[in-house]
Design a protein around this motif. Structure first.
Motif, short mmCIF file in Angstrom:
data_model
loop_
_atom_site.label_atom_id
_atom_site.label_comp_id
_atom_site.label_asym_id
_atom_site.label_seq_id
_atom_site.Cartn_x
_atom_site.Cartn_y
_atom_site.Cartn_z
N ARG A 106 0.84 -1.20 0.00
CA ARG A 106 0.00 0.00 0.00
C ARG A 106 0.87 1.25 0.00
NH1 ARG A 106 -4.27 2.67 -1.66
NH2 ARG A 106 -5.28 3.97 -0.09
N GLY A 107 1.95 1.22 0.76
CA GLY A 107 2.87 2.35 0.79
C GLY A 107 3.50 2.61 -0.57
N ARG A 108 3.86 1.54 -1.26
CA ARG A 108 4.44 1.70 -2.60
C ARG A 108 3.43 2.28 -3.58
NH1 ARG A 108 7.65 -4.17 -2.74
NH2 ARG A 108 9.38 -3.50 -1.39
N GLU A 109 2.18 1.85 -3.46
CA GLU A 109 1.13 2.37 -4.34
C GLU A 109 0.93 3.87 -4.10
OE1 GLU A 109 -2.30 0.07 -3.40
OE2 GLU A 109 -1.43 -1.82 -4.15
N LEU A 110 0.91 4.27 -2.84
CA LEU A 110 0.69 5.69 -2.52
C LEU A 110 1.91 6.53 -2.88
CD1 LEU A 110 -1.18 5.19 0.85
CD2 LEU A 110 -2.13 6.15 -1.24
N ARG A 113 1.34 7.07 -6.50
CA ARG A 113 0.19 7.94 -6.76
C ARG A 113 0.50 9.40 -6.45
NH1 ARG A 113 -5.20 6.58 -3.56
NH2 ARG A 113 -4.83 4.60 -4.65
N HIS A 114 1.23 9.64 -5.39
CA HIS A 114 1.51 11.02 -4.96
C HIS A 114 2.95 11.43 -5.24
CE1 HIS A 114 -2.39 11.20 -2.97
NE2 HIS A 114 -2.13 10.04 -2.37
N ARG A 115 3.56 10.78 -6.22
CA ARG A 115 4.98 11.00 -6.47
C ARG A 115 5.31 12.47 -6.74
NH1 ARG A 115 8.89 7.60 -7.26
NH2 ARG A 115 7.46 5.86 -7.60
N GLU A 116 4.52 13.13 -7.58
CA GLU A 116 4.82 14.52 -7.93
C GLU A 116 4.79 15.42 -6.69
OE1 GLU A 116 3.15 18.10 -10.84
OE2 GLU A 116 2.45 16.03 -11.13
N ILE A 127 13.34 15.98 3.04
CA ILE A 127 12.82 14.75 3.65
C ILE A 127 12.44 13.78 2.53
CG2 ILE A 127 11.19 13.74 5.27
CD1 ILE A 127 12.94 15.98 6.46
N PRO A 128 13.08 12.60 2.46
CA PRO A 128 12.76 11.65 1.39
C PRO A 128 11.29 11.23 1.41
CG PRO A 128 14.82 11.05 2.46
CD PRO A 128 14.19 12.13 3.30
N ALA A 129 10.72 11.08 0.22
CA ALA A 129 9.29 10.77 0.08
C ALA A 129 8.91 9.51 0.84
CB ALA A 129 8.95 10.64 -1.40
N GLN A 130 9.77 8.48 0.78
CA GLN A 130 9.40 7.20 1.40
C GLN A 130 9.26 7.31 2.91
OE1 GLN A 130 12.26 7.75 -0.25
NE2 GLN A 130 14.01 6.76 0.71
N PHE A 131 9.97 8.27 3.53
CA PHE A 131 9.83 8.45 4.98
C PHE A 131 8.49 9.08 5.32
CE2 PHE A 131 14.33 7.65 4.88
CZ PHE A 131 14.55 6.97 6.06
N LEU A 132 8.05 10.04 4.52
CA LEU A 132 6.74 10.64 4.77
C LEU A 132 5.65 9.59 4.66
CD1 LEU A 132 7.16 14.00 2.81
CD2 LEU A 132 7.38 13.62 5.27
N VAL A 133 5.76 8.73 3.65
CA VAL A 133 4.76 7.67 3.49
C VAL A 133 4.85 6.67 4.64
CG1 VAL A 133 3.94 5.82 1.96
CG2 VAL A 133 4.74 7.98 0.98
N MET A 230 1.25 15.96 4.33
CA MET A 230 2.63 15.58 4.00
C MET A 230 3.59 16.75 4.16
SD MET A 230 2.39 12.37 3.23
CE MET A 230 0.96 12.22 4.32
N GLY A 231 3.17 17.93 3.72
CA GLY A 231 4.03 19.10 3.85
C GLY A 231 4.27 19.48 5.29
N SER A 232 3.26 19.30 6.12
CA SER A 232 3.40 19.62 7.54
C SER A 232 4.32 18.63 8.22
CB SER A 232 2.02 19.61 8.21
OG SER A 232 1.18 20.62 7.65
#
Length: 423
Positions: A106-110, A113-116, A127-133, A230-232
């Motif tokens: 599920r984390g990989r899918e999101l 989906r929200h890559r941009e 902050i790397p994207a995978q850590f936020l997810v 995510m930004g917060s």
């Protein structure tokens, strides 16, 4: 609840029926206008004082009425605040319930989906994207469950309870400031029993300091806006001291002769020093830059996985002060980014050790002249260090890991000391 007595007139005539209806309406209005006072006088008095304090701190009358005018005492919140787990949790248990294939996928899918959005936040914050997810997955299962308590009622209940009144009074006032600012309506402020809110489970004070309006709608909406959430979270981590370009840590292989007394979050050494001690990356490659500082953790003892953790691991622990949580965040982030599972999984431990047993352990260690900190029943870093010292004294592997056999050995040793004192 206090008993309220009404004199009910005879209902034989239409006039008396109307009188009865008037009494019922008056009683209903009383409950609607003064819910706190009617159900719990002490709570009602506390809420009255809270209204005065809120006014003195500049919170609008409208918000005071919306929040405190409708405040409800929640006995369930007090039950949850008082309850502590009966047994200490093992790393295998904690890790196994949080790092599942379903959550990884599920984390990989999101992430896709929200890559941009996530890449833009990563460019701005570091902050790397995978850590936020990963945080998102562990906090609310990717928004699947925010909690089911009205935050203002939970905080009002805790603010009027003497145990931690000061802290929760400030959090309640902060929640009212959020409502006052127009970020969210009071009735939509839903979260955990302790006041954590939204996709990333921010407390109101954290919200006020770090929440950001990323989607540009003029509100910081951590419930309905993934960009804002995510930004917060990225802003929070950055302000906590996240070092861009530095990973959280890595699983490592230890030599058979390793001195486990070197393990512990507070014992930072350079990768070059760890390599000289025979610590190696699982991949066989270099650990990383020679000067990079890291600490060694063995959350399941010498029979489980070992990790070298960096400054960013300590940043994760400023979000949640649990080594198990921080290790889970780091590993889940790695898995979401495509890494393999742990090379050495934590061994399953079926034995359960109660908090009362840990309290007794802490008292026993003190009797042996080993300071384990307060006898609070929490198996924290001070207690693990004390266990390690006992293991060193008794020629065991000093990994600080507690099992049933060691618990018995420490109890017997303490009994022996006390018996000698009696004799």
């Amino acid at each position: 609840m206090p008993v309220i007595v009404f004199s009910i007139p005879s209902i034989k005539s239409p006039l008396n029926i109307r009188s009865l209806q008037a009494v019922i309406v008056a009683f209903s209005v009383l409950l609607l206008i003064h819910p706190a006072e009617a159900s719990n006088p002490q709570f009602g008095e506390c809420i009255s004082r809270m209204k005065d304090q809120a006014r003195s701190e500049g919170i609008s009358d409208k918000t005071i009425q919306q929040v405190l005018g409708k405040a409800r005492y929640l006995p369930r919140v007090i039950e949850l605040d008082r309850r502590q787990p009966e047994f200490t949790q093992t790393f295998a248990n904690y890790f196994g319930t949080r790092i599942s294939e379903e959550r990884i996928q599920r984390g990989r899918e999101l992430l896709t989906r929200h890559r941009e959005l996530l890449r833009q936040i990563e460019r701005e914050s570091g902050i790397p994207a995978q850590f936020l997810v990963s945080f998102w997955g562990l906090e609310t299962n990717y928004g699947g469950f925010f909690g089911d308590f009205r935050i203002t009622d939970s905080l009002a209940t805790l603010a009027c309870d003497p145990r931690r009144s000061g802290y929760f009074t400030q959090e309640l006032l902060n929640a009212m400031r959020i409502v006052d600012a127009g970020d969210i309506a009071a009735e939509r402020m839903i979260g955990s029993w302790a006041g954590a809110m939204g996709h990333m489970q921010f407390m109101p004070s954290t919200f006020l300091r770090y929440a950001r309006d990323i989607d540009g709608d003029g509100r910081r909406d951590l419930w309905g806006s993934i960009p804002d959430a995510m930004g917060s979270a990225a802003n929070f981590l950055r302000q906590l001291g996240w070092v861009p370009g530095l990973n959280w840590g890595q699983e490592v292989r230890l030599p058979s002769s390793f001195d486990y007394s070197l393990a512990g979050r507070d014992q930072m050494m350079s990768y070059a020093e760890w390599q000289r001690l025979g610590v190696a990356a699982i991949s066989g490659a270099s650990l990383g830059p020679a000067e990079q500082k890291a600490a060694l953790l063995v959350p399941s003892g010498h029979q489980g996985p070992a990790f070298l953790v960096t400054q960013n691991f300590h940043v994760i622990m400023r979000w949640n002060r649990s080594e198990f949580y921080a290790l889970s965040v780091g590993h889940l982030a790695d898995r979401i980014a495509g890494a393999a599972r742990l090379h050495r999984m934590p061994p399953v431990e079926t034995i359960k050790i109660s908090r009362e047993q840990v309290r007794q352990l802490q008292r026993d260690l003190l009797a042996l002249g080993i300071d384990a900190g307060e006898a609070d029943g929490v198996l924290g870093s001070a207690t693990r260090k004390a266990i390690s010292r006992f293991q060193q004294r008794t020629q065991r592997i000093a990994d600080g890991h507690l099992d049933a056999a060691l618990l018995v050995a420490i109890r017997e040793a303490a009994n022996g000391v006390m018996q000698q004192m009696v004799e």
